[in-house]
Design an enzyme around this catalytic site. Structure first.
Site, PDB file in Angstrom:
ATOM      1  N   HIS A 271       0.460  -1.311  -0.164  1.00  0.00           N
ATOM      2  CA  HIS A 271      -0.094   0.399   0.422  1.00  0.00           C
ATOM      3  C   HIS A 271       0.939   1.287   0.220  1.00  0.00           C
ATOM      4  CE1 HIS A 271      -0.002   1.634   4.412  1.00  0.00           C
ATOM      5  NE2 HIS A 271       0.084   0.004   4.439  1.00  0.00           N
ATOM      6  N   ASP A 283       5.906   1.910   7.170  1.00  0.00           N
ATOM      7  CA  ASP A 283       4.545   1.745   7.227  1.00  0.00           C
ATOM      8  C   ASP A 283       4.013   2.877   6.107  1.00  0.00           C
ATOM      9  OD1 ASP A 283       2.075   0.697   6.975  1.00  0.00           O
ATOM     10  OD2 ASP A 283       1.999   1.307   8.750  1.00  0.00           O
ATOM     11  N   GLU A 317      -5.531   1.726   1.821  1.00  0.00           N
ATOM     12  CA  GLU A 317      -4.831   0.442   2.783  1.00  0.00           C
ATOM     13  C   GLU A 317      -5.708   1.215   4.105  1.00  0.00           C
ATOM     14  OE1 GLU A 317      -3.600  -2.522   4.987  1.00  0.00           O
ATOM     15  OE2 GLU A 317      -2.823  -0.172   5.162  1.00  0.00           O
ATOM     16  N   GLU A 318      -4.969   2.126   3.863  1.00  0.00           N
ATOM     17  CA  GLU A 318      -5.312   2.664   6.258  1.00  0.00           C
ATOM     18  C   GLU A 318      -6.404   3.195   6.586  1.00  0.00           C
ATOM     19  OE1 GLU A 318      -2.502   1.813   7.724  1.00  0.00           O
ATOM     20  OE2 GLU A 318      -1.305   1.932   7.379  1.00  0.00           O
ATOM     21  N   HIS A 448       2.415   4.250  13.291  1.00  0.00           N
ATOM     22  CA  HIS A 448       1.659   5.349  12.967  1.00  0.00           C
ATOM     23  C   HIS A 448       1.471   6.540  13.582  1.00  0.00           C
ATOM     24  CE1 HIS A 448      -1.878   2.118  11.740  1.00  0.00           C
ATOM     25  NE2 HIS A 448      -0.807   2.562  10.583  1.00  0.00           N
TER      26      HIS A 448
END
Length: 487
Positions: A271, A283, A317-318, A448
């Site tokens: 992603h 990420d 995606e998130e 995150h």
């Protein structure tokens, strides 16, 4: 001794590669294991780092985020497409509709015993407070593994009309919210107990109808400080949480080889978006960069691969897993049948990483878990075959342990596999002995968080994982018979 053995192995491999190269070129097609070894030998962590520096720069220039619907995502998408187009791939996009939750205000203040602000992150799709916010006393649930999971946890506490503070329990924050709301709480604050007590993670209401009171998260440090204040006397809080749903359109980005059997498509994806609180370099720009590096090395041979390779860079995606879900849902039955397998990659260079292989073998999984679709175990075997001879440790992981873009493919019966480096869980003593790093800390303490920048990348993990990914892509570009046989 080890150095000599490695040099000897490398020499033997080079001879094998040369021989298979000559045969493959004579046949006009890349067959056997040649593409796998060639890609693994030439695709490096340095290749990926060049792309990671660009994504990091994009984030810094765009408010520190690359989230869906932001200029940072648009710039990331444009850069990724430009690299792939220059490599000669057929590049195209798919529009993806999405719904998100825009935060208008998230503010908390302690009024008594002392006036001070508290940083809060409003849960996505949470109910809102009244326009001016709400003021209420704080009630603290027991800080145990299951605290706040049952009504009896609040026996003797004045929950009605209060703001409840809970440590995330074993039942999950959705269940804790339901209990607090049933007892008459006006709102709920949640914190996670982790080895990174200053971190704060935004929650998501997966079942919106089940959330009936405003919910926000705080850091463990803030949560424990509030609980300590409440233990000494009354704590009064003013909470203001406002937000609203928004809709938009993002895109999935694809690049596929000019050659290869279109009835045997090998997909490899990651992603492209970050969360709204983070630059998202581990990420998940690390995985995107690994795939870009692999695609560039494969590009000169793309007209001669046996099976068509399709690289996928997912949007949204998130939100979560919106882009890949939309893609799989819009495939015809014939298009689904053409996809031989899907490889997914996440958090490849976590600073306290473990190399997790998506476990497709039902025999390796705990009772009650669901294995991947038939053929998934064969994908895992290919990664094992690369990693074991090189002394690179790995750990099988249930494919449901990490929510990501492999899920819609698995649900559609398409074999899946891949690597992730770990995120929110805590590294064990055994894992530290095998993989190095620090036991008792999160795999990625910047998961995150705003600190997920280029400085969060573990170079050893990147250097080891990028060639492994290139090997798997090259291996399946040449041959998917092992996966097809298992299906």
């Amino acid at each position: 001794m080890t150095t000599v053995l490695r040099a000897t192995t490398a020499t033997a491999t080079a001879i094998m590669v040369l021989a298979s190269t000559t045969a493959a070129q004579a046949a006009g097609r890349l067959d056997g294991t040649w593409p796998a070894h060639r890609l693994a030998a030439t695709t490096t962590g340095d290749d990926a780092m060049r792309h990671l520096r660009v994504y990091d720069r994009i984030a810094r220039r765009n408010g520190g985020v690359r989230a869906t619907g932001t200029p940072g995502f648009a710039a990331s998408d444009a850069y990724t497409a430009r690299v792939l187009e220059r490599a000669g791939y057929r590049v195209y996009r798919q529009e993806v509709p999405y719904e998100d939750y825009r935060i208008d205000a998230e503010q908390a203040d302690v009024l008594t015993p002392a006036d001070r602000p508290v940083r809060v992150l409003m849960m996505r799709f949470s109910p809102v407070t009244p326009p001016g916010g709400l003021t209420a006393p704080l009630v603290v649930a027991p800080a145990t593994e299951s605290g706040g999971c049952t009504a009896s946890d609040y026996d003797g506490l004045p929950v009605r009309g209060s703001i409840v503070l809970v440590r995330r329990g074993s039942c999950g924050y959705m269940a804790q919210q339901r209990v607090a709301a049933t007892l008459g709480a006006k709102a709920m604050l949640v914190y996670m107990a982790t080895p990174s007590p200053g971190n704060i993670w935004r929650l998501h209401a997966f079942d919106r109808s089940a959330v009936t009171i405003p919910v926000a998260s705080v850091s463990q440090e803030q949560g424990e400080r509030l609980a300590a204040d409440a233990a000494r006397g009354t704590v009064s809080l003013r909470l203001r949480l406002h937000g609203h749903s928004v809709t938009g359109t993002t895109s999935n980005l694809f690049a596929e080889t000019r050659g290869g059997d279109p009835a045997r498509v090998v997909m490899a994806g990651a992603h492209l978006d970050s969360v709204t609180e983070s630059p998202g370099i581990n990420d998940n720009a690390a995985a995107v960069a690994a795939l870009l590096a692999t695609a560039q090395r494969l590009a000169p041979y793309q007209r001669r691969v046996r099976n068509k390779v399709r690289f996928a860079f997912w949007g949204a995606e998130e939100l979560p897993v919106v882009g890949s879900t939309h893609y799989v849902r819009t495939l015809s039955p014939e298009q689904r049948a053409d996809i031989a397998l899907y490889l997914n990659f996440e958090l490849l260079a976590a600073p306290n990483h473990v190399r997790f292989l998506m476990d497709g073998d039902a025999g390796d999984q705990p009772p009650g878990t669901t294995p991947g679709p038939p053929g998934s175990g064969a994908i895992e075997d290919v990664f094992r075959a690369y990693l074991r001879p090189r002394g690179l440790p790995f750990k099988p992981q249930n494919m449901r342990a990490v929510g990501s873009d492999h899920e819609p493919f698995a649900q559609a019966g398409i074999p899946v596999g891949g690597i992730n480096g770990g995120a929110f869980a805590v590294k064990t003593e055994e894992e530290a002995r095998v993989f190095g790093g620090q036991a008792g800390r999160l795999y990625d303490w910047c998961y995150h968080q705003a600190c997920d920048t280029i400085d969060n990348i573990d170079r050893r993990a990147l250097d080891e994982n990028v060639p492994a990914i290139a090997y798997a892509v090259g291996r399946f570009a040449a041959d998917v018979s092992q996966v097809e046989g298992a299906r």
